[in-house]
Design a protein around this motif. Structure first.
Motif, short mmCIF file in Angstrom:
data_model
loop_
_atom_site.label_atom_id
_atom_site.label_comp_id
_atom_site.label_asym_id
_atom_site.label_seq_id
_atom_site.Cartn_x
_atom_site.Cartn_y
_atom_site.Cartn_z
N GLN A 13 -10.14 5.12 -2.61
CA GLN A 13 -8.77 5.99 -2.44
C GLN A 13 -7.98 6.21 -3.55
N PRO A 14 -7.41 7.30 -4.10
CA PRO A 14 -6.91 7.31 -5.34
C PRO A 14 -5.47 6.46 -4.92
N ALA A 15 -4.77 6.01 -5.91
CA ALA A 15 -3.45 5.61 -5.83
C ALA A 15 -2.61 5.55 -6.98
N ARG A 16 -1.37 5.67 -6.73
CA ARG A 16 -0.37 5.60 -7.81
C ARG A 16 0.82 4.87 -7.60
N LEU A 17 1.32 4.44 -8.72
CA LEU A 17 2.67 3.37 -8.59
C LEU A 17 3.34 3.73 -9.87
N GLY A 23 -2.00 4.95 6.11
CA GLY A 23 -3.00 4.30 7.05
C GLY A 23 -3.71 3.20 6.18
N PRO A 24 -4.85 2.82 6.85
CA PRO A 24 -5.70 1.72 6.19
C PRO A 24 -6.16 2.04 4.94
N THR A 35 0.99 -1.26 0.05
CA THR A 35 -0.05 0.07 0.12
C THR A 35 1.01 1.11 -0.12
N SER A 36 2.15 1.10 0.83
CA SER A 36 2.83 2.29 0.72
C SER A 36 3.49 2.48 -0.85
#
Length: 252
Positions: free
Chosen positions: A175-179, A169-170, A162-163
């Protein structure tokens, strides 16, 4: 000694019966939401072949009623274990469809752990099917699978995963997410499946990214099981990028 089992699931899908049939009873459709690679011979008595991680499993199509019912069953192994899956499709008003799935058969000595893995796993894959039909219907996904055995305990693994997507946080659906991975375009999307400590998913405009942790009883394996819908997808290259990412993930 083998242990008979039966596991049933039911979901409502924002898709027509024809779209659902294509997703659950054709090789390209199954590849767009389920693990590994599948091939289906379209007839009763035909072959349903499933391949993943160098292993191939053949089954026989036991029911072929287009738009209504699809089922297949593996041959019993030396210990009597086998798997049978049946899908029942029921059209509803306004273009929606109810899909009922029954997974049955005989499990081995470690049946309780196997059954629990199947129960939770089907929740993730049916959730992925829902996302596929809602956002990618009519498109064919390329499955990308990679593994990291002994990745570490679930808390460590999910903190790292998740980091990497920029979450603090949980993890929460929506939630927006980016990798960003070397060798692939930046990946931005939204968290769309969360059931920790077992699985986590992110949906982008051209992919369904799925991460599964087997748990300590099954070797703490972290599995990447993605479905890529980009027209120029490079399966081998993409798999290697994700395998390198898994290997370098700071856990364990």
């Amino acid at each position: 000694m083998g242990h008979p089992f039966e596991l049933g699931k039911e979901i409502e899908l924002s898709a027509t019966p024809e779209e659902v049939w294509s997703a659950i009873a054709t090789g390209p459709g199954i590849d767009s939401w389920f693990m590994g690679h599948s091939e289906v011979e379209p007839r009763e008595g035909g072959r349903h072949r499933f391949a993943m991680a160098g292993e191939v499993e053949d089954a026989t199509v036991t029911a072929w009623e287009p738009g209504k019912r699809y089922a297949y069953q593996t041959e019993p192994g030396p210990d009597g274990t086998f798997m049978a899956i049946e899908y029942l499709i029921e059209g509803r008003d306004q273009g929606s469809t109810v899909l009922r799935m029954v997974h049955s058969g005989v499990l081995g000595d470690n049946w309780e752990t196997e059954y629990d893995a199947l129960r939770v796993g089907w929740d993730m894959y049916l959730g992925t099917l829902t996302a596929y039909l809602a956002h990618f219907a009519g498109r064919t996904g390329t499955p990308v699978t990679a593994f990291r055995p002994g990745a570490g305990d679930p808390d460590q693994v999910w903190a790292a995963v998740t980091s990497a997507f920029g979450l603090t946080g949980p993890a929460v659906a929506g939630q927006p997410a980016r990798l960003e991975l070397p060798g692939l375009p930046p990946t931005g999307g939204v968290v769309d499946l969360v059931e920790l400590p077992t699985y986590f998913g992110v949906r982008t405009t051209d992919a369904l990214y799925r991460f599964i942790h087997s748990g300590p009883d099954r070797g703490n394996v972290l599995v990447v099981g993605h479905h890529i819908f980009a027209a120029d997808a490079d399966p081998a290259g993409t798999r290697q990028v994700w395998q390198d990412w898994l290997t370098g993930l700071p856990v364990g």
